[in-house]
Write an enzyme that holds these catalytic residues in place. Sequence first.
Site, PDB file in Angstrom:
ATOM      1  N   LYS A   1     -12.322  -1.997  18.174  1.00  0.00           N
ATOM      2  CA  LYS A   1     -11.591  -2.567  18.705  1.00  0.00           C
ATOM      3  C   LYS A   1     -10.487  -2.501  20.512  1.00  0.00           C
ATOM      4  O   LYS A   1      -9.588  -2.479  20.275  1.00  0.00           O
ATOM      5  CB  LYS A   1      -9.985  -2.179  17.774  1.00  0.00           C
ATOM      6  CG  LYS A   1     -10.649  -2.318  15.577  1.00  0.00           C
ATOM      7  CD  LYS A   1      -9.074  -1.955  15.495  1.00  0.00           C
ATOM      8  CE  LYS A   1      -9.301  -2.322  13.502  1.00  0.00           C
ATOM      9  NZ  LYS A   1      -7.950  -2.459  12.763  1.00  0.00           N
TER      10      LYS A   1
ATOM     11  N   ASP B   1      -4.713  -6.003   5.152  1.00  0.00           N
ATOM     12  CA  ASP B   1      -5.914  -6.561   5.928  1.00  0.00           C
ATOM     13  C   ASP B   1      -5.890  -8.218   5.577  1.00  0.00           C
ATOM     14  O   ASP B   1      -7.004  -9.195   5.824  1.00  0.00           O
ATOM     15  CB  ASP B   1      -7.075  -6.068   5.695  1.00  0.00           C
ATOM     16  CG  ASP B   1      -7.461  -4.857   6.337  1.00  0.00           C
ATOM     17  OD1 ASP B   1      -6.608  -4.786   7.686  1.00  0.00           O
ATOM     18  OD2 ASP B   1      -7.522  -3.596   5.813  1.00  0.00           O
TER      19      ASP B   1
ATOM     20  N   PHE C   1      -4.989   4.562  14.188  1.00  0.00           N
ATOM     21  CA  PHE C   1      -5.165   4.989  13.478  1.00  0.00           C
ATOM     22  C   PHE C   1      -6.522   4.391  12.550  1.00  0.00           C
ATOM     23  O   PHE C   1      -6.694   3.561  12.820  1.00  0.00           O
ATOM     24  CB  PHE C   1      -3.455   5.253  12.533  1.00  0.00           C
ATOM     25  CG  PHE C   1      -2.794   6.627  13.206  1.00  0.00           C
ATOM     26  CD1 PHE C   1      -2.330   6.454  14.090  1.00  0.00           C
ATOM     27  CD2 PHE C   1      -2.523   7.578  12.403  1.00  0.00           C
ATOM     28  CE1 PHE C   1      -1.453   6.953  14.093  1.00  0.00           C
ATOM     29  CE2 PHE C   1      -2.159   8.620  13.307  1.00  0.00           C
ATOM     30  CZ  PHE C   1      -1.339   8.755  13.697  1.00  0.00           C
TER      31      PHE C   1
ATOM     32  N   ILE D   1      -3.688  -6.689  14.339  1.00  0.00           N
ATOM     33  CA  ILE D   1      -2.269  -6.477  14.923  1.00  0.00           C
ATOM     34  C   ILE D   1      -3.296  -5.906  16.641  1.00  0.00           C
ATOM     35  O   ILE D   1      -3.783  -6.842  17.552  1.00  0.00           O
ATOM     36  CB  ILE D   1      -1.361  -6.283  14.899  1.00  0.00           C
ATOM     37  CG1 ILE D   1      -1.026  -6.834  13.671  1.00  0.00           C
ATOM     38  CG2 ILE D   1       0.059  -6.017  15.818  1.00  0.00           C
ATOM     39  CD1 ILE D   1      -0.449  -6.468  12.425  1.00  0.00           C
TER      40      ILE D   1
ATOM     41  N   LYS E   1       8.350 -18.079 -10.036  1.00  0.00           N
ATOM     42  CA  LYS E   1       7.930 -16.295 -10.491  1.00  0.00           C
ATOM     43  C   LYS E   1       6.569 -17.207 -11.608  1.00  0.00           C
ATOM     44  O   LYS E   1       6.919 -17.945 -12.632  1.00  0.00           O
ATOM     45  CB  LYS E   1       8.719 -16.189 -11.459  1.00  0.00           C
ATOM     46  CG  LYS E   1       7.946 -14.622 -12.234  1.00  0.00           C
ATOM     47  CD  LYS E   1       9.108 -14.116 -13.130  1.00  0.00           C
ATOM     48  CE  LYS E   1       8.451 -13.054 -13.972  1.00  0.00           C
ATOM     49  NZ  LYS E   1       9.639 -12.682 -14.998  1.00  0.00           N
TER      50      LYS E   1
ATOM     51  N   ASN F   1       0.419  -1.078   0.226  1.00  0.00           N
ATOM     52  CA  ASN F   1       0.048  -0.387   0.310  1.00  0.00           C
ATOM     53  C   ASN F   1       1.033   1.448   0.011  1.00  0.00           C
ATOM     54  O   ASN F   1       2.499   1.178  -0.113  1.00  0.00           O
ATOM     55  CB  ASN F   1      -0.959  -0.168   0.853  1.00  0.00           C
ATOM     56  CG  ASN F   1      -0.416  -0.231   2.710  1.00  0.00           C
ATOM     57  OD1 ASN F   1       0.263   1.146   2.685  1.00  0.00           O
ATOM     58  ND2 ASN F   1      -0.302  -1.372   2.926  1.00  0.00           N
TER      59      ASN F   1
HETATM   60  O1  PMT Z   1       2.065   5.929   6.397  1.00  0.00           O
HETATM   61  P1  PMT Z   1       2.203   7.599   5.494  1.00  0.00           P
HETATM   62  O2  PMT Z   1       2.428   7.532   4.113  1.00  0.00           O
HETATM   63  O3  PMT Z   1       3.016   8.780   6.237  1.00  0.00           O
HETATM   64  O4  PMT Z   1       0.773   7.639   5.899  1.00  0.00           O
HETATM   65  C1  PMT Z   1      -0.050   7.816   7.000  1.00  0.00           C
HETATM   66  C2  PMT Z   1      -1.132   6.734   7.302  1.00  0.00           C
HETATM   67  C3  PMT Z   1      -1.941   7.621   6.387  1.00  0.00           C
HETATM   68  C4  PMT Z   1      -0.067   5.845   6.655  1.00  0.00           C
HETATM   69  C5  PMT Z   1      -0.970   6.403   8.793  1.00  0.00           C
HETATM   70  O5  PMT Z   1      -1.376   8.246   9.107  1.00  0.00           O
HETATM   71  C6  PMT Z   1      -2.585   5.850   9.282  1.00  0.00           C
HETATM   72  O6  PMT Z   1      -3.743   6.051   8.540  1.00  0.00           O
HETATM   73  N1  PMT Z   1      -1.809   4.206   9.475  1.00  0.00           N
HETATM   74  C7  PMT Z   1      -3.396   3.529   9.364  1.00  0.00           C
HETATM   75  C8  PMT Z   1      -3.803   2.872   7.904  1.00  0.00           C
HETATM   76  C9  PMT Z   1      -5.021   2.138   8.747  1.00  0.00           C
HETATM   77  O7  PMT Z   1      -3.918   1.077   8.397  1.00  0.00           O
HETATM   78  O8  PMT Z   1      -6.271   2.677   8.828  1.00  0.00           O
HETATM   79  P2  PMT Z   1      -7.123   1.072   8.939  1.00  0.00           P
HETATM   80  O9  PMT Z   1      -7.741   1.956   9.526  1.00  0.00           O
HETATM   81  O10 PMT Z   1      -6.588   0.394   8.110  1.00  0.00           O
HETATM   82  O11 PMT Z   1      -6.900   0.770  10.902  1.00  0.00           O
HETATM   83  C10 PMT Z   1      -7.254   1.021  11.252  1.00  0.00           C
HETATM   84  C11 PMT Z   1      -6.439   0.954  12.719  1.00  0.00           C
HETATM   85  O12 PMT Z   1      -5.738  -0.642  12.636  1.00  0.00           O
HETATM   86  C12 PMT Z   1      -4.605   1.190  12.122  1.00  0.00           C
HETATM   87  O13 PMT Z   1      -4.030   1.980  13.778  1.00  0.00           O
HETATM   88  C13 PMT Z   1      -3.909  -0.035  11.914  1.00  0.00           C
HETATM   89  O14 PMT Z   1      -2.138  -0.305  12.528  1.00  0.00           O
HETATM   90  C14 PMT Z   1      -4.725  -1.014  12.653  1.00  0.00           C
HETATM   91  N2  PMT Z   1      -4.394  -2.657  11.881  1.00  0.00           N
HETATM   92  C15 PMT Z   1      -4.958  -2.607  10.458  1.00  0.00           C
HETATM   93  C16 PMT Z   1      -4.938  -3.670   9.919  1.00  0.00           C
HETATM   94  C17 PMT Z   1      -4.458  -5.141  10.283  1.00  0.00           C
HETATM   95  N3  PMT Z   1      -4.664  -5.879   9.863  1.00  0.00           N
HETATM   96  N4  PMT Z   1      -4.225  -4.103  11.484  1.00  0.00           N
HETATM   97  C18 PMT Z   1      -4.001  -3.350  12.559  1.00  0.00           C
HETATM   98  O15 PMT Z   1      -3.274  -3.658  13.787  1.00  0.00           O
END
Ligand code: PMT
Length: 407
Positions: free
Chosen positions: A343, A281, A325, A309, A291, A212
């Site tokens: 969460k 995800d 985030f 996580i 390959k 991503n």
């Molecule tokens: O890295 P940059 O280019 O500076 O960009 C910053 C950012 C946009 C990546 C950052 O600000 C941000 O938003 N990070 C979280 C991105 C994300 O995965 O968001 P989400 O809404 O899909 O996930 C919600 C939360 O669950 C996040 O804290 C994520 O770390 C966590 N997560 C998500 C999926 C997963 N399988 N496990 C997780 O722990």
Amino acid sequence: MSDGPLERVHILLGVCGGIAAYKAAELVRRLRDAGAEVRVVMTENATRFVGATTFQALSGNPVRTSLWDESAEAAMGHIELARWADQVLIAPASADFIARLVHGRADDLLSTLVLATSAPVSVAPAMNQQMWSNAATQANVSLLRNRGVRVIPPASGSQACGEVGEGRMPEPEVLVDELAASRVPPVLAGLRVLVSAGPTFEDIDPVRFIGNRSSGRMGFAVAAAAQQAGARVTLVSGPVNLPTPAGVGRVDVRSAREMRDAVVKACADSDIFISAAAVGDYRVQSTSPTKLKKTGKPMVVELVQNPDILAEVAGLKNRPFLVGFAAETNDVERYARDKLERKKLDMIAANQVGTGLGFEGSENALLLIWKDGSEDLGRADKKALARTLVERIASRYRVTIETVVPA
Ligand code: PMT
């Protein structure tokens, strides 16, 4: 939102004679961009490398070079100038000037000011690598450190003299960050903070992967800000092209499952976990060891869900304070609040993505949400946002700890 990291700070910049004096011109510009008011004092030798007019134009203030300039003394005497400073930075600091500081000399304006000020003093030595490693210079530097002078170590690389080694003045951006760091209140002192950052890559075969757009900049800025606020920081990073922030311990991972293992392990020793990583995800059901070849037909790649996580950490017995985030393209607040609850997080920082903000760039806009409140931190540079975020996390963390009734 907070202003620049050095907003309204009075910085007295001392420039010594050395080829790195040319970098001090850019440094003045960067300090002003960070919000500082800058006055420049040059040693006589410095004026042989760069003209005072350059510093005058860049700082917007008269430049002082001598104790014996009557009109300058009449406008602002040297003791007044020493009192004006909130911070003294000597960059570049020559070997000779460092030796003179050690002896408490006051035979020119700059050395006199250093003796006369009560402001913190930082020096950024810059010299030939042999001069830097000389026992006399090293002994002088440790004496200054013992007296409370902050010595910003020189960088390594090729030097103007043609030699290669340690002795280059750090880049102006690094010096600004160092000064900003030295002024951050230690709101996380004594705490252990775990930060995740960057993307995860899920391999399809040895040459292709699903990833991503996360650059890691937001998470790295958060790790740096937490370290500057006094925390012991571990940064678990997906594949990014960023230097490790000073003083931060880094664990590199590639896939979501590797990130999960590293995070769960580090959580056992963490008071706070800030999950800024963009965790994939889904992953490929089975990665091909060779390959994949074109077949002329559509290709179907089966995906299976990755572990969540944050949700897993939330279920741990002695879980840390959890900050997630949320990257959303629409209905940011609603989706973020839903993630906060689902969460079981203590706080979530929501950012709208797909608008030129969020991923990749140097700026972002964050909306902070917790159980019974929210705060719009607005749009700013990721480093500035990270500093404010860390302050808010520290206060919410304290509120949470204080309301937990001991068993
Ligand atoms: O890295 P940059 O280019 O500076 O960009 C910053 C950012 C946009 C990546 C950052 O600000 C941000 O938003 N990070 C979280 C991105 C994300 O995965 O968001 P989400 O809404 O899909 O996930 C919600 C939360 O669950 C996040 O804290 C994520 O770390 C966590 N997560 C998500 C999926 C997963 N399988 N496990 C997780 O722990």
